[in-house]
Design an enzyme around this catalytic site. Structure first.
Site, PDB file in Angstrom:
ATOM      1  N   LYS A  11       0.845  -1.220   0.000  1.00 53.67           N
ATOM      2  CA  LYS A  11       0.000   0.000   0.000  1.00 53.67           C
ATOM      3  C   LYS A  11       0.871   1.257   0.000  1.00 53.67           C
ATOM      4  O   LYS A  11       0.627   2.181  -0.773  1.00 53.67           O
ATOM      5  CB  LYS A  11      -0.925   0.025   1.230  1.00 53.67           C
ATOM      6  CG  LYS A  11      -1.871  -1.155   1.319  1.00 53.67           C
ATOM      7  CD  LYS A  11      -2.817  -1.044   2.503  1.00 53.67           C
ATOM      8  CE  LYS A  11      -2.135  -1.137   3.857  1.00 53.67           C
ATOM      9  NZ  LYS A  11      -1.547  -2.458   4.171  1.00 53.67           N
ATOM     10  N   ARG A 125      11.861  -5.862   4.101  1.00 50.27           N
ATOM     11  CA  ARG A 125      11.724  -4.489   3.629  1.00 50.27           C
ATOM     12  C   ARG A 125      12.385  -3.471   4.558  1.00 50.27           C
ATOM     13  O   ARG A 125      12.493  -3.678   5.754  1.00 50.27           O
ATOM     14  CB  ARG A 125      10.252  -4.137   3.400  1.00 50.27           C
ATOM     15  CG  ARG A 125       9.451  -3.944   4.648  1.00 50.27           C
ATOM     16  CD  ARG A 125       8.004  -3.644   4.286  1.00 50.27           C
ATOM     17  NE  ARG A 125       7.223  -3.423   5.475  1.00 50.27           N
ATOM     18  CZ  ARG A 125       5.940  -3.094   5.477  1.00 50.27           C
ATOM     19  NH1 ARG A 125       5.281  -2.979   4.345  1.00 50.27           N
ATOM     20  NH2 ARG A 125       5.305  -2.902   6.613  1.00 50.27           N
ATOM     21  N   ARG A 170      -0.404  -8.540  13.172  1.00 49.89           N
ATOM     22  CA  ARG A 170      -0.973  -7.568  12.224  1.00 49.89           C
ATOM     23  C   ARG A 170      -1.833  -8.272  11.185  1.00 49.89           C
ATOM     24  O   ARG A 170      -2.887  -7.766  10.781  1.00 49.89           O
ATOM     25  CB  ARG A 170       0.153  -6.769  11.556  1.00 49.89           C
ATOM     26  CG  ARG A 170       0.749  -5.743  12.508  1.00 49.89           C
ATOM     27  CD  ARG A 170       2.161  -5.355  12.150  1.00 49.89           C
ATOM     28  NE  ARG A 170       2.259  -4.679  10.888  1.00 49.89           N
ATOM     29  CZ  ARG A 170       3.378  -4.632  10.155  1.00 49.89           C
ATOM     30  NH1 ARG A 170       4.468  -5.219  10.572  1.00 49.89           N
ATOM     31  NH2 ARG A 170       3.382  -3.985   9.023  1.00 49.89           N
TER      32      ARG A 170
END
Ligand code: AMP
Length: 213
Positions: A11, A125, A170
């Site tokens: 996103k 990441r 999450r």
């Protein structure tokens, strides 16, 4: 426009690309909360532990910071929401906020993903601490190791909640609290679906196509 998808869907990456392409502003509640934590504000103090655990921050806090941000002069042209709304309560509050402020919601784009691949995306990441450009140890390395392609600084950072443990929390929260928004926006005829597992530039093309269709 709202980008909807599990952690690691991309996103933030897509929001940054669309900002440049469509001259929109990115509004990431995750970034705003991390900024509040770094600044040591009251909101930041309340949010820190929840973020580190991978839990959601209470709706009233998040709705409050979004509502305040929407009144800023630079938020008047067009916004990509990345990570908000994340619960049905936030979606209802958001709808009331939009009608009160006279803002129109054009599209909700669901980035559909394969859960098994998300963990690799998340744990690999990192971002440039100076300009926010995102990188990945397998899919998107900087041209020169540890040097940001965009701003040239060597300030790469990994998010503290990008651990396997926090990721599991999450992901669970996504399916429990956020995935119901897919039905919510589908019922409002606002939902558009793209393949979140495609290559970064292909996902951007798909999003561009579904929002201009
Ligand atoms: P993100 O950068 O979107 O992955 O968000 C990082 C963390 O910030 C989440 O795991 C939550 O703890 C918190 N957060 C971000 N956006 C929201 C939201 N809309 N509602 C509740 N918590 C949020």
């Amino acid at each position: 426009m709202i980008l909807l998808g599990p952690p690691g869907a991309g996103k933030g990456t897509q929001a940054r690309l669309l900002v440049d392409k469509l001259q929109l502003m990115q509004l990431s509640t995750g970034d705003m909360l991390r900024d509040a934590v770094a600044a040591g504000t009251e909101t930041g103090l309340k949010a820190k532990e929840l973020i580190d655990r991978g839990d959601l921050v209470p709706d009233d806090i998040v709705v409050g910071i979004v509502s305040d941000r929407l009144d800023d002069p630079d938020a008047q042209d067009g916004i990509i929401f990345d990570g908000f709304p994340r619960t049905l309560g936030q979606a209802d509050a958001f709808e009331a906020m939009l009608s009160e402020k006279g803002i129109r919601l054009d599209a909700v784009v669901e980035m559909r993903c394969d859960n098994d691949q998300l963990i690799e995306r998340i744990t690999g990441r990192y971002t440039c601490g100076n300009c926010g450009e995102g990188y990945h140890s397998s899919y998107k390395k900087p041209k020169v190791e540890n040097v940001c392609d965009v701003c040239g600084r060597s300030e790469m950072r990994q998010r503290e909640d990008d651990t396997v443990e926090a990721f599991r929390a999450r992901l669970l929260n996504y399916y429990k609290d956020t995935a119901p928004l897919i039905g919510y926006y589908h019922a409002k005829n606002a939902l558009r679906i793209v393949d979140g597992m495609a290559a970064i530039e292909d996902v951007t093309k798909q999003i561009d196509a579904v929002i201009t269709a």
